[in-house]
Scaffold this motif. Structure first.
Motif, PDB file in Angstrom:
ATOM      1  N   PRO A   1       0.805  -1.230   0.000  1.00  0.00           N
ATOM      2  CA  PRO A   1       0.000   0.000   0.000  1.00  0.00           C
ATOM      3  C   PRO A   1       0.840   1.284   0.000  1.00  0.00           C
ATOM      4  CG  PRO A   1       0.057  -0.933   2.206  1.00  0.00           C
ATOM      5  CD  PRO A   1       0.756  -1.921   1.306  1.00  0.00           C
ATOM      6  N   ILE A   2       2.151   1.144   0.193  1.00  0.00           N
ATOM      7  CA  ILE A   2       3.025   2.316   0.293  1.00  0.00           C
ATOM      8  C   ILE A   2       3.288   2.892  -1.096  1.00  0.00           C
ATOM      9  CG2 ILE A   2       5.298   3.146   1.032  1.00  0.00           C
ATOM     10  CD1 ILE A   2       5.352   0.773   2.984  1.00  0.00           C
ATOM     11  N   LYS A   3       3.167   4.220  -1.228  1.00  0.00           N
ATOM     12  CA  LYS A   3       3.464   4.874  -2.494  1.00  0.00           C
ATOM     13  C   LYS A   3       4.963   4.940  -2.742  1.00  0.00           C
ATOM     14  CE  LYS A   3      -0.626   7.742  -3.233  1.00  0.00           C
ATOM     15  NZ  LYS A   3      -1.108   9.103  -3.542  1.00  0.00           N
TER      16      LYS A   3
ATOM     17  N   LEU B   1       4.753   2.880  -9.412  1.00  0.00           N
ATOM     18  CA  LEU B   1       4.744   4.343  -9.503  1.00  0.00           C
ATOM     19  C   LEU B   1       3.518   4.821 -10.275  1.00  0.00           C
ATOM     20  CD1 LEU B   1       6.410   7.010  -9.061  1.00  0.00           C
ATOM     21  CD2 LEU B   1       7.409   6.582 -11.300  1.00  0.00           C
ATOM     22  N   PHE B   2       3.220   4.150 -11.374  1.00  0.00           N
ATOM     23  CA  PHE B   2       2.088   4.545 -12.210  1.00  0.00           C
ATOM     24  C   PHE B   2       0.744   4.251 -11.532  1.00  0.00           C
ATOM     25  CE2 PHE B   2      -1.056   3.332 -15.466  1.00  0.00           C
ATOM     26  CZ  PHE B   2      -1.227   4.578 -16.061  1.00  0.00           C
ATOM     27  N   ILE B   3       0.629   3.046 -10.963  1.00  0.00           N
ATOM     28  CA  ILE B   3      -0.660   2.613 -10.404  1.00  0.00           C
ATOM     29  C   ILE B   3      -0.981   3.337  -9.090  1.00  0.00           C
ATOM     30  CG2 ILE B   3      -1.892   0.648  -9.385  1.00  0.00           C
ATOM     31  CD1 ILE B   3      -0.309  -1.127 -11.405  1.00  0.00           C
ATOM     32  N   LYS B   4       0.007   3.368  -8.175  1.00  0.00           N
ATOM     33  CA  LYS B   4      -0.265   3.909  -6.838  1.00  0.00           C
ATOM     34  C   LYS B   4      -0.377   5.424  -6.824  1.00  0.00           C
ATOM     35  CE  LYS B   4       2.126   0.139  -4.578  1.00  0.00           C
ATOM     36  NZ  LYS B   4       3.224  -0.241  -3.684  1.00  0.00           N
ATOM     37  N   ASN B   5       0.467   6.061  -7.602  1.00  0.00           N
ATOM     38  CA  ASN B   5       0.422   7.520  -7.624  1.00  0.00           C
ATOM     39  C   ASN B   5      -0.667   8.042  -8.555  1.00  0.00           C
ATOM     40  OD1 ASN B   5       2.520   7.303  -5.907  1.00  0.00           O
ATOM     41  ND2 ASN B   5       4.083   8.015  -7.319  1.00  0.00           N
ATOM     42  N   ASP B   6      -1.261   7.102  -9.354  1.00  0.00           N
ATOM     43  CA  ASP B   6      -2.352   7.442 -10.256  1.00  0.00           C
ATOM     44  C   ASP B   6      -1.998   8.665 -11.101  1.00  0.00           C
ATOM     45  OD1 ASP B   6      -5.804   8.494 -10.049  1.00  0.00           O
ATOM     46  OD2 ASP B   6      -4.805   7.172 -11.485  1.00  0.00           O
TER      47      ASP B   6
END
Length: 351
Positions: free
Chosen positions: A18-20, A335-340
Protein backbone atom coordinates in the motif's frame (compact mmCIF):
# COMPACT_ATOMS: atom_id res chain seq x y z
CA UNK A 1 11.71 -21.63 -12.13
CA UNK A 2 14.17 -20.16 -9.63
CA UNK A 3 15.28 -17.57 -12.23
CA UNK A 4 11.74 -16.42 -12.93
CA UNK A 5 10.44 -16.25 -9.35
CA UNK A 6 11.46 -12.58 -9.28
CA UNK A 7 8.78 -11.91 -11.92
CA UNK A 8 6.22 -13.00 -9.33
CA UNK A 9 7.82 -11.73 -6.12
CA UNK A 10 8.72 -8.18 -7.20
CA UNK A 11 5.23 -7.32 -8.52
CA UNK A 12 3.57 -8.82 -5.43
CA UNK A 13 5.85 -6.93 -3.04
CA UNK A 14 6.16 -3.61 -4.86
CA UNK A 15 2.79 -3.27 -6.60
CA UNK A 16 0.86 -5.11 -3.88
CA UNK A 17 2.24 -2.93 -1.07
CA UNK A 18 0.00 0.00 0.00
CA UNK A 19 3.03 2.32 0.29
CA UNK A 20 3.46 4.87 -2.49
CA UNK A 21 6.74 4.99 -4.40
CA UNK A 22 9.01 7.99 -3.87
CA UNK A 23 10.84 7.55 -7.15
CA UNK A 24 13.43 10.26 -6.61
CA UNK A 25 14.41 8.75 -3.25
CA UNK A 26 14.62 5.25 -4.77
CA UNK A 27 16.93 6.52 -7.52
CA UNK A 28 19.00 8.49 -4.98
CA UNK A 29 19.66 5.49 -2.74
CA UNK A 30 20.25 3.23 -5.73
CA UNK A 31 22.78 5.58 -7.33
CA UNK A 32 24.78 6.16 -4.14
CA UNK A 33 24.90 2.52 -3.07
CA UNK A 34 25.63 1.11 -6.52
CA UNK A 35 28.32 3.68 -7.33
CA UNK A 36 30.05 3.09 -3.97
CA UNK A 37 29.82 -0.68 -4.43
CA UNK A 38 31.44 -0.47 -7.88
CA UNK A 39 34.25 1.72 -6.53
CA UNK A 40 34.93 -0.80 -3.73
CA UNK A 41 34.91 -3.68 -6.24
CA UNK A 42 37.30 -1.77 -8.52
CA UNK A 43 39.71 -1.12 -5.62
CA UNK A 44 39.50 -4.81 -4.74
CA UNK A 45 40.29 -5.70 -8.35
CA UNK A 46 43.33 -3.40 -8.39
CA UNK A 47 44.66 -5.29 -5.37
CA UNK A 48 43.99 -8.85 -6.56
CA UNK A 49 44.91 -8.37 -10.26
CA UNK A 50 47.95 -6.02 -10.34
CA UNK A 51 49.39 -7.71 -13.46
CA UNK A 52 46.27 -7.03 -15.51
CA UNK A 53 46.20 -3.44 -14.30
CA UNK A 54 49.86 -3.03 -15.26
CA UNK A 55 49.18 -4.40 -18.76
CA UNK A 56 46.17 -2.09 -19.08
CA UNK A 57 48.20 0.98 -18.15
CA UNK A 58 50.79 -0.03 -20.76
CA UNK A 59 48.12 -0.34 -23.45
CA UNK A 60 48.36 -4.15 -23.70
CA UNK A 61 45.17 -6.25 -24.10
CA UNK A 62 42.91 -3.38 -23.07
CA UNK A 63 39.77 -5.46 -23.59
CA UNK A 64 40.97 -8.04 -21.06
CA UNK A 65 40.79 -5.88 -17.94
CA UNK A 66 37.18 -4.82 -18.46
CA UNK A 67 36.00 -8.41 -18.87
CA UNK A 68 38.21 -9.59 -15.99
CA UNK A 69 36.89 -6.85 -13.70
CA UNK A 70 33.32 -7.83 -14.56
CA UNK A 71 34.08 -11.52 -13.99
CA UNK A 72 35.66 -10.69 -10.62
CA UNK A 73 32.27 -9.33 -9.53
CA UNK A 74 30.56 -12.55 -10.63
CA UNK A 75 28.72 -10.82 -13.50
CA UNK A 76 29.24 -11.16 -17.25
CA UNK A 77 30.72 -7.94 -18.71
CA UNK A 78 27.80 -7.02 -21.06
CA UNK A 79 25.35 -7.57 -18.19
CA UNK A 80 27.39 -5.48 -15.74
CA UNK A 81 27.81 -2.69 -18.25
CA UNK A 82 24.06 -2.70 -18.91
CA UNK A 83 23.63 -1.99 -15.19
CA UNK A 84 26.38 0.66 -15.24
CA UNK A 85 24.85 2.38 -18.29
CA UNK A 86 21.59 2.67 -16.35
CA UNK A 87 23.52 4.01 -13.35
CA UNK A 88 25.16 6.69 -15.54
CA UNK A 89 21.75 7.86 -16.75
CA UNK A 90 20.26 7.81 -13.24
CA UNK A 91 23.18 9.94 -12.03
CA UNK A 92 22.58 12.28 -14.98
CA UNK A 93 18.88 12.59 -14.13
CA UNK A 94 19.53 13.38 -10.46
CA UNK A 95 22.22 15.93 -11.32
CA UNK A 96 19.80 17.66 -13.71
CA UNK A 97 17.02 17.66 -11.08
CA UNK A 98 19.29 19.35 -8.53
CA UNK A 99 20.47 21.79 -11.19
CA UNK A 100 16.87 22.79 -11.90
CA UNK A 101 16.25 23.14 -8.16
CA UNK A 102 19.49 25.16 -7.78
CA UNK A 103 20.72 22.84 -5.01
CA UNK A 104 24.37 23.61 -5.65
CA UNK A 105 25.93 21.69 -2.73
CA UNK A 106 24.10 18.51 -3.64
CA UNK A 107 24.81 19.11 -7.34
CA UNK A 108 28.57 19.04 -6.67
CA UNK A 109 28.58 15.52 -5.25
CA UNK A 110 26.01 14.42 -7.84
CA UNK A 111 28.37 15.58 -10.58
CA UNK A 112 31.17 13.59 -8.92
CA UNK A 113 29.00 10.45 -8.87
CA UNK A 114 28.16 11.01 -12.54
CA UNK A 115 31.84 11.29 -13.52
CA UNK A 116 32.78 8.19 -11.49
CA UNK A 117 30.04 6.15 -13.16
CA UNK A 118 31.13 7.29 -16.64
CA UNK A 119 34.72 6.31 -15.79
CA UNK A 120 33.57 2.84 -14.66
CA UNK A 121 31.53 2.48 -17.86
CA UNK A 122 34.62 3.20 -19.96
CA UNK A 123 36.70 0.74 -17.91
CA UNK A 124 34.36 -2.18 -18.66
CA UNK A 125 33.84 -0.71 -22.14
CA UNK A 126 31.28 -2.83 -23.95
CA UNK A 127 30.30 -0.96 -27.09
CA UNK A 128 26.52 -1.11 -26.91
CA UNK A 129 26.41 -0.03 -23.26
CA UNK A 130 28.64 2.98 -23.95
CA UNK A 131 26.43 4.00 -26.89
CA UNK A 132 23.27 3.52 -24.82
CA UNK A 133 24.64 5.59 -21.94
CA UNK A 134 25.48 8.49 -24.24
CA UNK A 135 22.01 8.31 -25.84
CA UNK A 136 20.46 8.22 -22.38
CA UNK A 137 22.42 11.23 -21.14
CA UNK A 138 21.11 13.44 -23.94
CA UNK A 139 17.59 11.96 -23.73
CA UNK A 140 17.47 12.93 -20.04
CA UNK A 141 18.98 16.35 -20.71
CA UNK A 142 16.45 17.15 -23.41
CA UNK A 143 13.32 15.81 -21.71
CA UNK A 144 14.10 17.21 -18.25
CA UNK A 145 15.30 20.63 -19.35
CA UNK A 146 13.13 21.34 -22.40
CA UNK A 147 9.96 22.32 -20.50
CA UNK A 148 11.61 23.63 -17.35
CA UNK A 149 14.39 26.02 -18.38
CA UNK A 150 14.99 28.62 -21.04
CA UNK A 151 16.32 27.61 -24.45
CA UNK A 152 19.56 29.44 -23.66
CA UNK A 153 20.11 27.43 -20.48
CA UNK A 154 19.16 24.21 -22.28
CA UNK A 155 21.81 24.84 -24.93
CA UNK A 156 24.39 25.84 -22.30
CA UNK A 157 23.87 22.76 -20.11
CA UNK A 158 23.77 20.40 -23.11
CA UNK A 159 26.92 21.92 -24.62
CA UNK A 160 28.72 21.78 -21.27
CA UNK A 161 27.78 18.13 -20.75
CA UNK A 162 28.83 17.27 -24.29
CA UNK A 163 32.16 19.05 -23.76
CA UNK A 164 32.82 17.13 -20.52
CA UNK A 165 31.99 13.78 -22.17
CA UNK A 166 34.14 14.54 -25.22
CA UNK A 167 37.02 15.56 -22.94
CA UNK A 168 36.71 12.36 -20.89
CA UNK A 169 36.52 10.12 -23.96
CA UNK A 170 39.38 11.97 -25.65
CA UNK A 171 41.59 11.66 -22.55
CA UNK A 172 40.67 7.97 -22.23
CA UNK A 173 41.41 7.31 -25.90
CA UNK A 174 44.68 9.25 -25.67
CA UNK A 175 45.81 7.15 -22.72
CA UNK A 176 44.59 3.91 -24.30
CA UNK A 177 44.79 4.18 -28.13
CA UNK A 178 43.19 0.76 -28.63
CA UNK A 179 39.82 2.35 -27.79
CA UNK A 180 39.82 4.30 -31.08
CA UNK A 181 40.73 1.17 -33.01
CA UNK A 182 38.05 -0.85 -31.20
CA UNK A 183 35.27 1.55 -32.16
CA UNK A 184 36.36 1.92 -35.79
CA UNK A 185 38.17 -0.88 -37.59
CA UNK A 186 37.83 -3.72 -35.05
CA UNK A 187 34.05 -3.65 -34.56
CA UNK A 188 33.08 -4.20 -38.19
CA UNK A 189 36.15 -6.11 -39.32
CA UNK A 190 35.84 -9.39 -41.28
CA UNK A 191 32.14 -8.96 -42.11
CA UNK A 192 32.80 -10.85 -45.35
CA UNK A 193 33.41 -13.92 -43.18
CA UNK A 194 29.87 -14.20 -41.79
CA UNK A 195 29.13 -17.94 -41.58
CA UNK A 196 32.73 -18.72 -42.59
CA UNK A 197 34.59 -18.34 -39.30
CA UNK A 198 36.48 -21.59 -39.85
CA UNK A 199 38.43 -19.80 -42.59
CA UNK A 200 40.46 -18.10 -39.85
CA UNK A 201 43.61 -19.93 -38.77
CA UNK A 202 42.96 -19.00 -35.13
CA UNK A 203 39.31 -17.96 -34.72
CA UNK A 204 39.61 -18.11 -30.91
CA UNK A 205 42.27 -15.43 -30.96
CA UNK A 206 40.95 -13.37 -33.88
CA UNK A 207 37.14 -13.29 -33.66
CA UNK A 208 35.97 -15.01 -30.45
CA UNK A 209 34.15 -11.94 -29.07
CA UNK A 210 33.80 -10.07 -32.34
CA UNK A 211 30.72 -8.71 -34.08
CA UNK A 212 31.19 -11.03 -37.06
CA UNK A 213 30.83 -14.01 -34.69
CA UNK A 214 27.54 -12.62 -33.33
CA UNK A 215 26.21 -12.08 -36.85
CA UNK A 216 27.19 -15.64 -37.82
CA UNK A 217 25.27 -16.96 -34.80
CA UNK A 218 22.22 -14.82 -35.62
CA UNK A 219 22.25 -15.95 -39.25
CA UNK A 220 22.31 -19.61 -38.22
CA UNK A 221 19.62 -19.13 -35.54
CA UNK A 222 17.35 -17.29 -37.99
CA UNK A 223 17.72 -20.00 -40.64
CA UNK A 224 16.98 -22.75 -38.10
CA UNK A 225 14.03 -20.86 -36.60
CA UNK A 226 12.35 -20.62 -40.02
CA UNK A 227 12.02 -24.41 -40.12
CA UNK A 228 9.67 -24.32 -37.09
CA UNK A 229 8.46 -20.75 -37.39
CA UNK A 230 4.97 -21.28 -35.93
CA UNK A 231 5.56 -23.19 -32.68
CA UNK A 232 9.36 -23.32 -32.38
CA UNK A 233 11.50 -26.26 -31.28
CA UNK A 234 10.64 -26.01 -27.57
CA UNK A 235 12.45 -24.50 -24.59
CA UNK A 236 14.33 -27.70 -23.73
CA UNK A 237 15.59 -28.26 -27.28
CA UNK A 238 16.51 -24.70 -28.31
CA UNK A 239 20.20 -24.87 -27.46
CA UNK A 240 20.64 -28.40 -28.83
CA UNK A 241 18.91 -27.51 -32.11
CA UNK A 242 21.11 -24.44 -32.55
CA UNK A 243 24.24 -26.51 -31.91
CA UNK A 244 23.04 -29.08 -34.42
CA UNK A 245 22.48 -26.26 -36.93
CA UNK A 246 26.13 -25.27 -36.52
CA UNK A 247 27.14 -28.83 -37.39
CA UNK A 248 24.67 -29.07 -40.28
CA UNK A 249 26.14 -25.90 -41.82
CA UNK A 250 29.71 -27.08 -41.14
CA UNK A 251 30.59 -24.26 -38.73
CA UNK A 252 32.98 -26.17 -36.51
CA UNK A 253 34.17 -23.17 -34.48
CA UNK A 254 30.62 -22.26 -33.41
CA UNK A 255 29.80 -25.92 -32.76
CA UNK A 256 32.93 -26.37 -30.63
CA UNK A 257 31.97 -23.59 -28.21
CA UNK A 258 28.19 -24.12 -28.47
CA UNK A 259 27.45 -20.40 -28.63
CA UNK A 260 23.94 -19.36 -27.52
CA UNK A 261 21.92 -17.02 -29.75
CA UNK A 262 23.11 -13.78 -28.08
CA UNK A 263 19.79 -12.25 -29.20
CA UNK A 264 16.69 -12.57 -27.02
CA UNK A 265 14.26 -12.07 -29.89
CA UNK A 266 15.84 -14.79 -32.01
CA UNK A 267 16.12 -17.04 -28.95
CA UNK A 268 12.36 -16.89 -28.28
CA UNK A 269 11.59 -17.20 -32.00
CA UNK A 270 13.69 -20.37 -32.17
CA UNK A 271 12.22 -21.87 -29.00
CA UNK A 272 8.57 -20.79 -29.17
CA UNK A 273 7.98 -19.60 -32.72
CA UNK A 274 6.13 -16.40 -33.63
CA UNK A 275 4.13 -16.40 -30.37
CA UNK A 276 7.40 -16.45 -28.43
CA UNK A 277 8.70 -13.50 -30.40
CA UNK A 278 5.42 -11.64 -29.80
CA UNK A 279 5.61 -12.39 -26.06
CA UNK A 280 9.11 -10.96 -25.62
CA UNK A 281 8.21 -7.91 -27.71
CA UNK A 282 5.15 -7.25 -25.52
CA UNK A 283 7.27 -7.63 -22.38
CA UNK A 284 9.78 -5.07 -23.60
CA UNK A 285 7.21 -2.70 -25.18
CA UNK A 286 5.38 -2.63 -21.84
CA UNK A 287 8.33 -0.57 -20.55
CA UNK A 288 7.84 1.90 -23.40
CA UNK A 289 4.12 2.17 -22.57
CA UNK A 290 4.92 2.90 -18.91
CA UNK A 291 7.54 5.47 -19.91
CA UNK A 292 5.09 7.17 -22.26
CA UNK A 293 2.29 7.30 -19.68
CA UNK A 294 4.61 8.48 -16.91
CA UNK A 295 6.40 10.90 -19.24
CA UNK A 296 9.61 10.13 -17.36
CA UNK A 297 13.01 10.21 -19.04
CA UNK A 298 14.55 7.46 -16.85
CA UNK A 299 11.72 5.02 -17.66
CA UNK A 300 11.93 5.82 -21.37
CA UNK A 301 15.68 5.27 -21.29
CA UNK A 302 15.20 1.93 -19.54
CA UNK A 303 13.14 0.83 -22.54
CA UNK A 304 15.91 1.91 -24.95
CA UNK A 305 18.53 0.15 -22.81
CA UNK A 306 16.67 -3.14 -22.40
CA UNK A 307 15.38 -3.27 -25.98
CA UNK A 308 18.82 -2.75 -27.52
CA UNK A 309 20.70 -4.88 -24.97
CA UNK A 310 18.55 -7.86 -25.93
CA UNK A 311 19.50 -7.38 -29.57
CA UNK A 312 23.07 -8.46 -28.79
CA UNK A 313 22.46 -10.74 -25.81
CA UNK A 314 19.71 -12.87 -24.30
CA UNK A 315 19.06 -11.33 -20.90
CA UNK A 316 15.66 -12.95 -20.34
CA UNK A 317 17.30 -16.37 -20.01
CA UNK A 318 19.86 -14.99 -17.55
CA UNK A 319 19.18 -14.47 -13.86
CA UNK A 320 20.72 -10.97 -13.83
CA UNK A 321 18.65 -9.82 -16.82
CA UNK A 322 15.41 -11.29 -15.47
CA UNK A 323 15.75 -9.79 -11.99
CA UNK A 324 17.03 -6.45 -13.34
CA UNK A 325 14.03 -6.01 -15.62
CA UNK A 326 11.48 -7.46 -13.17
CA UNK A 327 12.62 -5.14 -10.36
CA UNK A 328 12.52 -1.91 -12.35
CA UNK A 329 9.35 -2.72 -14.29
CA UNK A 330 7.66 -3.43 -10.95
CA UNK A 331 8.89 -0.08 -9.57
CA UNK A 332 7.67 1.76 -12.69
CA UNK A 333 4.31 -0.03 -12.55
CA UNK A 334 3.88 0.71 -8.85
CA UNK A 335 4.74 4.34 -9.50
CA UNK A 336 2.09 4.55 -12.21
CA UNK A 337 -0.66 2.61 -10.40
CA UNK A 338 -0.26 3.91 -6.84
CA UNK A 339 0.42 7.52 -7.62
CA UNK A 340 -2.35 7.44 -10.26
CA UNK A 341 -0.33 9.73 -12.47
CA UNK A 342 0.41 10.05 -16.14
CA UNK A 343 2.73 13.04 -16.22
CA UNK A 344 6.18 13.82 -14.90
CA UNK A 345 4.77 16.80 -12.97
CA UNK A 346 2.61 14.59 -10.79
CA UNK A 347 5.57 12.29 -10.17
CA UNK A 348 7.59 15.23 -8.94
CA UNK A 349 4.80 16.30 -6.58
CA UNK A 350 4.61 12.80 -5.09
CA UNK A 351 8.38 12.82 -4.60
Amino acid sequence: MEKRMSMLLFPVILIGSPIKINFKKVLTYYSILFTCLLVVLLIRFLVIEPELVSKYLKGIHLWEMGYSFANSTGVHAPALNMHVAFLVVVNTYLAIRYLIESSWKILNYRTLLFLISVFLLLIINTRLAVANAFIGIFLVLFLELFKKVSRKKLVTVTASTLAVLILMVFAFAKAFPYITKKYTTVTFAHMDKVGKLDDFENPEGEVFNSFVTRVSIWKTAWERAQQDIWIGVGAADGKDELNQAYLDTDQQFLAKYKFPTHNQYLDFLLKFGLLGLLAVLLYVLNILWLGWRLQHSVVLFFFVLFFTSNLTDDFLIRYDGITFSALWISIFSALFIKNDCSTSQSIEKSS
